[in-house]
Design a protein around this motif. Sequence first.
Motif, PDB file in Angstrom:
ATOM      1  N   PRO A 208      10.479  22.907  -6.206  1.00  0.00           N
ATOM      2  CA  PRO A 208      11.076  21.443  -5.707  1.00  0.00           C
ATOM      3  C   PRO A 208      10.564  20.542  -7.074  1.00  0.00           C
ATOM      4  CG  PRO A 208      10.104  21.633  -3.959  1.00  0.00           C
ATOM      5  CD  PRO A 208       9.869  23.238  -4.478  1.00  0.00           C
ATOM      6  N   PRO A 209      11.196  20.152  -8.270  1.00  0.00           N
ATOM      7  CA  PRO A 209      10.607  19.115  -9.484  1.00  0.00           C
ATOM      8  C   PRO A 209       9.904  17.936  -8.661  1.00  0.00           C
ATOM      9  CG  PRO A 209      13.225  18.549  -9.142  1.00  0.00           C
ATOM     10  CD  PRO A 209      12.814  19.939  -8.426  1.00  0.00           C
ATOM     11  N   ASP A 210       8.753  17.651  -9.176  1.00  0.00           N
ATOM     12  CA  ASP A 210       8.314  16.580  -8.788  1.00  0.00           C
ATOM     13  C   ASP A 210       9.221  15.533  -8.409  1.00  0.00           C
ATOM     14  OD1 ASP A 210       5.690  15.725  -7.785  1.00  0.00           O
ATOM     15  OD2 ASP A 210       4.821  14.899 -10.209  1.00  0.00           O
ATOM     16  N   ASN A 211       8.480  15.071  -7.175  1.00  0.00           N
ATOM     17  CA  ASN A 211       9.513  13.846  -7.181  1.00  0.00           C
ATOM     18  C   ASN A 211       8.965  12.408  -7.471  1.00  0.00           C
ATOM     19  OD1 ASN A 211       7.833  13.018  -5.181  1.00  0.00           O
ATOM     20  ND2 ASN A 211       9.308  13.929  -3.137  1.00  0.00           N
ATOM     21  N   HIS A 212       7.912  12.279  -7.462  1.00  0.00           N
ATOM     22  CA  HIS A 212       7.210  11.057  -8.005  1.00  0.00           C
ATOM     23  C   HIS A 212       7.251   9.338  -7.624  1.00  0.00           C
ATOM     24  CE1 HIS A 212       7.216  12.837 -12.435  1.00  0.00           C
ATOM     25  NE2 HIS A 212       8.772  13.054 -12.216  1.00  0.00           N
ATOM     26  N   LEU A 213       7.156  10.327  -5.615  1.00  0.00           N
ATOM     27  CA  LEU A 213       7.004   9.235  -4.913  1.00  0.00           C
ATOM     28  C   LEU A 213       5.781   8.171  -4.850  1.00  0.00           C
ATOM     29  CD1 LEU A 213       9.051   8.451  -2.496  1.00  0.00           C
ATOM     30  CD2 LEU A 213       8.085   9.913  -1.329  1.00  0.00           C
ATOM     31  N   VAL A 214       4.740   9.031  -5.136  1.00  0.00           N
ATOM     32  CA  VAL A 214       3.738   7.811  -4.619  1.00  0.00           C
ATOM     33  C   VAL A 214       3.226   7.491  -6.450  1.00  0.00           C
ATOM     34  CG1 VAL A 214       1.011   8.475  -5.378  1.00  0.00           C
ATOM     35  CG2 VAL A 214       2.413  10.183  -4.275  1.00  0.00           C
ATOM     36  N   ALA A 215       4.104   7.467  -7.323  1.00  0.00           N
ATOM     37  CA  ALA A 215       3.862   6.846  -8.121  1.00  0.00           C
ATOM     38  C   ALA A 215       4.942   5.599  -8.068  1.00  0.00           C
ATOM     39  CB  ALA A 215       3.891   7.471  -9.768  1.00  0.00           C
ATOM     40  N   ALA A 216       6.174   6.353  -7.908  1.00  0.00           N
ATOM     41  CA  ALA A 216       7.487   5.042  -7.493  1.00  0.00           C
ATOM     42  C   ALA A 216       6.525   3.839  -6.273  1.00  0.00           C
ATOM     43  CB  ALA A 216       8.339   5.643  -7.018  1.00  0.00           C
ATOM     44  N   ILE A 217       6.166   4.393  -5.057  1.00  0.00           N
ATOM     45  CA  ILE A 217       5.448   3.521  -3.825  1.00  0.00           C
ATOM     46  C   ILE A 217       4.286   2.513  -5.061  1.00  0.00           C
ATOM     47  CG2 ILE A 217       4.311   3.179  -2.153  1.00  0.00           C
ATOM     48  CD1 ILE A 217       5.547   5.749  -1.281  1.00  0.00           C
ATOM     49  N   LEU A 218       3.820   3.444  -5.860  1.00  0.00           N
ATOM     50  CA  LEU A 218       2.450   1.955  -6.046  1.00  0.00           C
ATOM     51  C   LEU A 218       3.144   0.957  -7.485  1.00  0.00           C
ATOM     52  CD1 LEU A 218      -0.495   4.586  -6.391  1.00  0.00           C
ATOM     53  CD2 LEU A 218      -0.231   3.222  -5.063  1.00  0.00           C
ATOM     54  N   THR A 219       4.065   1.849  -7.863  1.00  0.00           N
ATOM     55  CA  THR A 219       4.579   0.700  -9.138  1.00  0.00           C
ATOM     56  C   THR A 219       5.389  -0.324  -8.830  1.00  0.00           C
ATOM     57  OG1 THR A 219       6.388   2.229  -9.760  1.00  0.00           O
ATOM     58  CG2 THR A 219       4.207   2.182 -10.924  1.00  0.00           C
ATOM     59  N   THR A 220       6.320   0.149  -7.226  1.00  0.00           N
ATOM     60  CA  THR A 220       6.595  -1.445  -6.487  1.00  0.00           C
ATOM     61  C   THR A 220       5.493  -1.958  -6.325  1.00  0.00           C
ATOM     62  OG1 THR A 220       8.538   0.667  -5.825  1.00  0.00           O
ATOM     63  CG2 THR A 220       8.745  -1.242  -4.331  1.00  0.00           C
ATOM     64  N   LEU A 221       5.146  -1.878  -5.433  1.00  0.00           N
ATOM     65  CA  LEU A 221       3.741  -2.786  -5.108  1.00  0.00           C
ATOM     66  C   LEU A 221       3.003  -3.777  -5.531  1.00  0.00           C
ATOM     67  CD1 LEU A 221       1.850   0.033  -1.723  1.00  0.00           C
ATOM     68  CD2 LEU A 221       3.958  -2.276  -1.404  1.00  0.00           C
ATOM     69  N   PHE A 222       2.323  -2.709  -6.452  1.00  0.00           N
ATOM     70  CA  PHE A 222       1.532  -3.275  -7.258  1.00  0.00           C
ATOM     71  C   PHE A 222       2.124  -4.166  -9.513  1.00  0.00           C
ATOM     72  CE2 PHE A 222      -1.572  -0.785  -5.407  1.00  0.00           C
ATOM     73  CZ  PHE A 222      -1.731  -1.971  -4.952  1.00  0.00           C
ATOM     74  N   CYS A 223       3.088  -3.642  -9.214  1.00  0.00           N
ATOM     75  CA  CYS A 223       3.750  -3.887 -10.447  1.00  0.00           C
ATOM     76  C   CYS A 223       5.083  -5.331 -10.648  1.00  0.00           C
ATOM     77  CB  CYS A 223       4.656  -2.567 -11.119  1.00  0.00           C
ATOM     78  SG  CYS A 223       2.582  -1.800 -11.659  1.00  0.00           S
ATOM     79  N   CYS A 224       6.796  -4.421 -10.674  1.00  0.00           N
ATOM     80  CA  CYS A 224       7.810  -4.815 -10.580  1.00  0.00           C
ATOM     81  C   CYS A 224       8.481  -4.215  -9.039  1.00  0.00           C
ATOM     82  CB  CYS A 224       8.494  -4.594 -11.165  1.00  0.00           C
ATOM     83  SG  CYS A 224       9.848  -5.277 -11.813  1.00  0.00           S
ATOM     84  N   LEU A 225       8.795  -5.151  -7.916  1.00  0.00           N
ATOM     85  CA  LEU A 225       9.548  -4.809  -6.509  1.00  0.00           C
ATOM     86  C   LEU A 225      10.625  -4.351  -7.477  1.00  0.00           C
ATOM     87  CD1 LEU A 225       9.177  -4.877  -4.213  1.00  0.00           C
ATOM     88  CD2 LEU A 225      10.295  -6.853  -3.788  1.00  0.00           C
TER      89      LEU A 225
END
Length: 179
Positions: A91-108
């Motif tokens: 299956p393709p990469d779901n990018h969940l880790v990057a999504a969570i980190l950018t939500t916490l530290f960048c732009c909610l």
Amino acid sequence: MSYGNQGGSGGYGAQPPGGGYGSQPPSGGGGYGAQPPASGGYGAQPPGSGGYGAQPPGSGGYGAPGGGGYGQQPPGGGYPGGGYPGGGQQPPDNHLVAAILTTLFCCLPLGIVSIVKSTQVNSRWQVGDYQGAMLASEEAKTWWKRALIGGIIYWVLMVIGFIVYFIFIATVVSSSAYS
């Protein structure tokens, strides 16, 4: 009721006269409804077939090393992709880790959109919507990158704002000190 050639001995005990559980109509064969007298079960098998259809030569039965069973498996055993559908693709990469980190530290707000898109990837893949899973993966990657860029812009503007604020305060304080 008769299940083939059980004879008078062997099996699970003697059959009652009439061949079954309770009274059977005298239709011959002792089954549920009219059966030909020689069938003795679920229908006549061709001689020498031995069951559920002819196996290919050398197959050996149900998944034996000869290669029979539910289709050809690759030489290493198991299916590529860990059993996921889609012709053995991952299956393709779901990018969940990057999504969570950018939500916490960048732009909610943008990060939340990327998390939603990330969770859609695996669910679409499991139901067989491969194109939808690929699209959701690309959208998740796009949204976490937007959140990262938005967060960087936000923090740069905050630093510039603090610098301007402190310069302004320093000039006001220093000009009022000499008055």
